[in-house]
Design a protein around this motif. Structure first.
Motif, PDB file in Angstrom:
ATOM      1  N   GLN A 109       3.502  11.527 -11.436  1.00 51.16           N
ATOM      2  CA  GLN A 109       4.010  10.773 -10.282  1.00 51.16           C
ATOM      3  C   GLN A 109       3.012  10.677  -9.129  1.00 51.16           C
ATOM      4  O   GLN A 109       3.353  10.188  -8.065  1.00 51.16           O
ATOM      5  CB  GLN A 109       5.327  11.367  -9.773  1.00 51.16           C
ATOM      6  N   ARG A 110       1.803  11.123  -9.343  1.00 54.08           N
ATOM      7  CA  ARG A 110       0.766  10.932  -8.344  1.00 54.08           C
ATOM      8  C   ARG A 110       0.044   9.606  -8.603  1.00 54.08           C
ATOM      9  O   ARG A 110       0.097   9.053  -9.702  1.00 54.08           O
ATOM     10  CB  ARG A 110      -0.232  12.094  -8.378  1.00 54.08           C
ATOM     11  N   ALA A 111      -0.650   9.106  -7.586  1.00 56.17           N
ATOM     12  CA  ALA A 111      -1.260   7.778  -7.655  1.00 56.17           C
ATOM     13  C   ALA A 111      -2.176   7.613  -8.860  1.00 56.17           C
ATOM     14  O   ALA A 111      -2.134   6.595  -9.559  1.00 56.17           O
ATOM     15  CB  ALA A 111      -2.026   7.500  -6.361  1.00 56.17           C
ATOM     16  N   GLU A 112      -3.006   8.605  -9.125  1.00 50.93           N
ATOM     17  CA  GLU A 112      -3.969   8.504 -10.217  1.00 50.93           C
ATOM     18  C   GLU A 112      -3.273   8.431 -11.579  1.00 50.93           C
ATOM     19  O   GLU A 112      -3.701   7.691 -12.471  1.00 50.93           O
ATOM     20  CB  GLU A 112      -4.920   9.704 -10.180  1.00 50.93           C
ATOM     21  N   VAL A 135       0.867  -1.176   0.000  1.00 48.13           N
ATOM     22  CA  VAL A 135       0.000   0.000   0.000  1.00 48.13           C
ATOM     23  C   VAL A 135       0.901   1.224   0.000  1.00 48.13           C
ATOM     24  O   VAL A 135       1.604   1.500   0.976  1.00 48.13           O
ATOM     25  CB  VAL A 135      -0.939   0.027   1.219  1.00 48.13           C
ATOM     26  N   LEU A 136       0.916   1.939  -1.110  1.00 47.71           N
ATOM     27  CA  LEU A 136       1.787   3.095  -1.285  1.00 47.71           C
ATOM     28  C   LEU A 136       1.089   4.350  -0.775  1.00 47.71           C
ATOM     29  O   LEU A 136       0.030   4.728  -1.276  1.00 47.71           O
ATOM     30  CB  LEU A 136       2.136   3.250  -2.763  1.00 47.71           C
ATOM     31  N   THR A 137       1.674   4.983   0.226  1.00 48.24           N
ATOM     32  CA  THR A 137       1.096   6.204   0.783  1.00 48.24           C
ATOM     33  C   THR A 137       2.030   7.373   0.525  1.00 48.24           C
ATOM     34  O   THR A 137       3.166   7.201   0.096  1.00 48.24           O
ATOM     35  CB  THR A 137       0.821   6.055   2.295  1.00 48.24           C
ATOM     36  N   ASP A 138       1.546   8.549   0.780  1.00 46.62           N
ATOM     37  CA  ASP A 138       2.301   9.776   0.473  1.00 46.62           C
ATOM     38  C   ASP A 138       3.324  10.098   1.554  1.00 46.62           C
ATOM     39  O   ASP A 138       2.959  10.194   2.727  1.00 46.62           O
ATOM     40  CB  ASP A 138       1.323  10.943   0.335  1.00 46.62           C
ATOM     41  N   PRO A 139       4.603  10.294   1.167  1.00 44.74           N
ATOM     42  CA  PRO A 139       5.189   9.998  -0.140  1.00 44.74           C
ATOM     43  C   PRO A 139       5.942   8.675  -0.086  1.00 44.74           C
ATOM     44  O   PRO A 139       6.399   8.251   0.972  1.00 44.74           O
ATOM     45  CB  PRO A 139       6.169  11.162  -0.312  1.00 44.74           C
ATOM     46  N   THR A 140       6.083   8.023  -1.221  1.00 44.81           N
ATOM     47  CA  THR A 140       6.937   6.833  -1.331  1.00 44.81           C
ATOM     48  C   THR A 140       7.947   7.118  -2.436  1.00 44.81           C
ATOM     49  O   THR A 140       7.579   7.196  -3.602  1.00 44.81           O
ATOM     50  CB  THR A 140       6.114   5.581  -1.668  1.00 44.81           C
ATOM     51  N   THR A 141       9.203   7.299  -2.050  1.00 47.50           N
ATOM     52  CA  THR A 141      10.206   7.759  -3.003  1.00 47.50           C
ATOM     53  C   THR A 141      11.547   7.045  -2.799  1.00 47.50           C
ATOM     54  O   THR A 141      11.712   6.249  -1.878  1.00 47.50           O
ATOM     55  CB  THR A 141      10.438   9.278  -2.856  1.00 47.50           C
ATOM     56  N   GLY A 142      12.495   7.372  -3.676  1.00 45.26           N
ATOM     57  CA  GLY A 142      13.877   6.946  -3.525  1.00 45.26           C
ATOM     58  C   GLY A 142      14.087   5.447  -3.509  1.00 45.26           C
ATOM     59  O   GLY A 142      13.448   4.685  -4.236  1.00 45.26           O
ATOM     60  N   ASP A 202      -2.075  -1.068  -9.415  1.00 45.16           N
ATOM     61  CA  ASP A 202      -3.297  -1.813  -9.718  1.00 45.16           C
ATOM     62  C   ASP A 202      -4.573  -1.085  -9.343  1.00 45.16           C
ATOM     63  O   ASP A 202      -5.598  -1.235 -10.002  1.00 45.16           O
ATOM     64  CB  ASP A 202      -3.264  -3.173  -9.002  1.00 45.16           C
ATOM     65  N   MET A 203      -4.518  -0.313  -8.269  1.00 46.85           N
ATOM     66  CA  MET A 203      -5.739   0.374  -7.832  1.00 46.85           C
ATOM     67  C   MET A 203      -5.417   1.528  -6.906  1.00 46.85           C
ATOM     68  O   MET A 203      -4.364   1.530  -6.248  1.00 46.85           O
ATOM     69  CB  MET A 203      -6.710  -0.596  -7.152  1.00 46.85           C
ATOM     70  N   VAL A 204      -6.309   2.509  -6.880  1.00 45.34           N
ATOM     71  CA  VAL A 204      -6.248   3.620  -5.926  1.00 45.34           C
ATOM     72  C   VAL A 204      -7.453   3.477  -5.012  1.00 45.34           C
ATOM     73  O   VAL A 204      -8.595   3.434  -5.483  1.00 45.34           O
ATOM     74  CB  VAL A 204      -6.267   4.977  -6.638  1.00 45.34           C
ATOM     75  N   VAL A 205      -7.204   3.381  -3.720  1.00 42.75           N
ATOM     76  CA  VAL A 205      -8.265   3.087  -2.757  1.00 42.75           C
ATOM     77  C   VAL A 205      -8.297   4.162  -1.678  1.00 42.75           C
ATOM     78  O   VAL A 205      -7.257   4.495  -1.092  1.00 42.75           O
ATOM     79  CB  VAL A 205      -8.053   1.705  -2.118  1.00 42.75           C
ATOM     80  N   LYS A 206      -9.492   4.674  -1.400  1.00 39.00           N
ATOM     81  CA  LYS A 206      -9.641   5.639  -0.318  1.00 39.00           C
ATOM     82  C   LYS A 206      -9.327   4.977   1.016  1.00 39.00           C
ATOM     83  O   LYS A 206      -9.578   3.791   1.224  1.00 39.00           O
ATOM     84  CB  LYS A 206     -11.073   6.187  -0.296  1.00 39.00           C
ATOM     85  N   THR A 245     -10.751   5.241   3.836  1.00 44.43           N
ATOM     86  CA  THR A 245     -11.928   4.738   4.539  1.00 44.43           C
ATOM     87  C   THR A 245     -12.392   3.383   3.994  1.00 44.43           C
ATOM     88  O   THR A 245     -13.175   2.695   4.644  1.00 44.43           O
ATOM     89  CB  THR A 245     -13.079   5.755   4.429  1.00 44.43           C
ATOM     90  N   GLU A 246     -11.918   3.014   2.801  1.00 39.95           N
ATOM     91  CA  GLU A 246     -12.283   1.734   2.195  1.00 39.95           C
ATOM     92  C   GLU A 246     -11.127   0.744   2.186  1.00 39.95           C
ATOM     93  O   GLU A 246     -11.260  -0.371   1.661  1.00 39.95           O
ATOM     94  CB  GLU A 246     -12.755   1.972   0.754  1.00 39.95           C
ATOM     95  N   MET A 247      -9.998   1.123   2.762  1.00 39.83           N
ATOM     96  CA  MET A 247      -8.788   0.310   2.650  1.00 39.83           C
ATOM     97  C   MET A 247      -8.917  -1.032   3.364  1.00 39.83           C
ATOM     98  O   MET A 247      -8.541  -2.077   2.815  1.00 39.83           O
ATOM     99  CB  MET A 247      -7.598   1.089   3.210  1.00 39.83           C
ATOM    100  N   GLN A 248      -9.422  -1.032   4.585  1.00 40.68           N
ATOM    101  CA  GLN A 248      -9.507  -2.293   5.326  1.00 40.68           C
ATOM    102  C   GLN A 248     -10.387  -3.301   4.603  1.00 40.68           C
ATOM    103  O   GLN A 248     -10.019  -4.476   4.461  1.00 40.68           O
ATOM    104  CB  GLN A 248     -10.046  -2.044   6.738  1.00 40.68           C
ATOM    105  N   ALA A 249     -11.543  -2.853   4.127  1.00 42.12           N
ATOM    106  CA  ALA A 249     -12.456  -3.750   3.414  1.00 42.12           C
ATOM    107  C   ALA A 249     -11.821  -4.254   2.120  1.00 42.12           C
ATOM    108  O   ALA A 249     -11.982  -5.432   1.753  1.00 42.12           O
ATOM    109  CB  ALA A 249     -13.766  -3.028   3.112  1.00 42.12           C
ATOM    110  N   THR A 250     -11.079  -3.392   1.444  1.00 43.54           N
ATOM    111  CA  THR A 250     -10.413  -3.791   0.197  1.00 43.54           C
ATOM    112  C   THR A 250      -9.334  -4.828   0.470  1.00 43.54           C
ATOM    113  O   THR A 250      -9.211  -5.835  -0.245  1.00 43.54           O
ATOM    114  CB  THR A 250      -9.798  -2.562  -0.496  1.00 43.54           C
ATOM    115  N   LEU A 251      -8.540  -4.597   1.513  1.00 39.15           N
ATOM    116  CA  LEU A 251      -7.489  -5.560   1.860  1.00 39.15           C
ATOM    117  C   LEU A 251      -8.091  -6.913   2.244  1.00 39.15           C
ATOM    118  O   LEU A 251      -7.584  -7.963   1.834  1.00 39.15           O
ATOM    119  CB  LEU A 251      -6.640  -5.017   3.011  1.00 39.15           C
TER     120      LEU A 251
END
Length: 288
Positions: free
Chosen positions: A248-251, A199-206, A260-264, A266-272
């Motif tokens: 370089q943004r998720a979208e 799960v890539l969150t802001d920011p993931t770099t380097g 593969d997907m961009v997930v809010k 608030t919906e992350m736990q259900a998606t995982l």
């Protein structure tokens, strides 16, 4: 002095005096500048209700949001040499570590825990950008390996939430060596036939992006997350061209097939939980 001055006036002042108000009741969204009541922000998992901006979260918040009923067990991670190079820039590296530990109440930029997600056992590693920019040193490398070994031991998926500025320069070549080490850790999980989800969150770099962060079987990102090796400003200065909007943004990465997907949030736990169920369904059926 009259009774009006000595008695009545102080009473009136006390009655109409402003009560002290804590200064942390309201938070300003860094994207739309709207003020948000702290309870509303906490209920919405640090997502702005006005513009949907995902604010950065602490390790504890991530774990609470991910595991069922906030129930999980943190594991003790290997101890590393605190300052192997005795590095000093504007201040000693040892002092930076001490300040970061006091600020985040964690030993380093990553925490590993295990528990249930949607009723399914999982191991979760969470990186904390508040700890020296979430940079990857020997401690982070050891933690990823420990998380991978625990996942293999328990025969469960490994989920990693990334948030990092890259390799930790205060550890020099030692930090760079964590890139191949973490790649090997992902192979341990995959060779065991277990899901590896990032799960890539802001920011993931380097160096984190250049190693384990882009090797997930499923690549998920939070909305608006910056995901790159070198930042947009560095690239613009190098190629001397204006970059596309949202580069370089998720979208943008989703549109170009990088993730593969961009997930809010608030919906992350259900998606995982849904993904883990799909990827491990065959194993559950075979066991039955």
């Amino acid at each position: 002095m009259s009774w009006l001055t000595e008695y009545v006036r102080p009473k009136i002042r006390t009655l109409f005096a402003r009560s002290s108000v804590p200064d942390n009741l309201w938070h300003q969204c860094p994207a739309c500048q709207q003020m948000i009541f702290h309870r509303d922000l906490a209920t919405n998992r640090k997502v702005c209700p006005h513009c949907g901006h995902h604010m950065r979260a602490t390790t504890t918040e991530r774990l609470d949001w991910t595991f069922d009923e906030n129930a999980y067990t943190r594991i003790e991670l290997p101890k590393t040499v605190a300052d192997p190079l005795r590095f000093r820039d504007t201040k000693r590296y040892a002092d930076r570590l001490k300040e970061a530990r006091e600020k985040t109440h964690t030993d380093d930029a990553i925490t590993v825990a295990h528990g249930m997600i949607g009723g399914l056992k999982s191991v979760v590693a969470v990186m904390d950008f508040n700890f020296i920019g979430g940079t990857m040193g020997a401690a982070v490398g050891d933690a990823i390996i420990a998380a991978a070994r625990l996942a293999v031991l328990q025969q469960v998926p490994l989920i990693v939430f990334t948030a990092s500025g890259g390799a930790r320069m205060q550890e020099g070549a030692i930090s760079l060596m964590q890139m191949p080490r973490t790649v090997i850790a992902t192979r341990l999980v995959k060779d065991a036939g277990l899901p590896f989800i990032v799960v890539l969150t802001d920011p993931t770099t380097g160096g984190v992006t250049a190693s384990f962060a882009m090797l997930g079987d499923i690549q998920i990102a939070e909305p608006g997350a910056l995901i790159c090796f070198a930042g947009p400003r560095v690239i613009e200065q190098t190629v001397r061209e204006k970059l596309p909007e949202g580069f370089q943004r998720a979208e943008y990465l989703l549109e170009h097939g990088i993730i593969d997907m961009v997930v809010k949030r608030t919906e992350m736990q259900a998606t995982l939980a849904r993904i883990i169920g799909l990827l491990t369904q065959k194993d559950h059926q075979a066991a039955a």
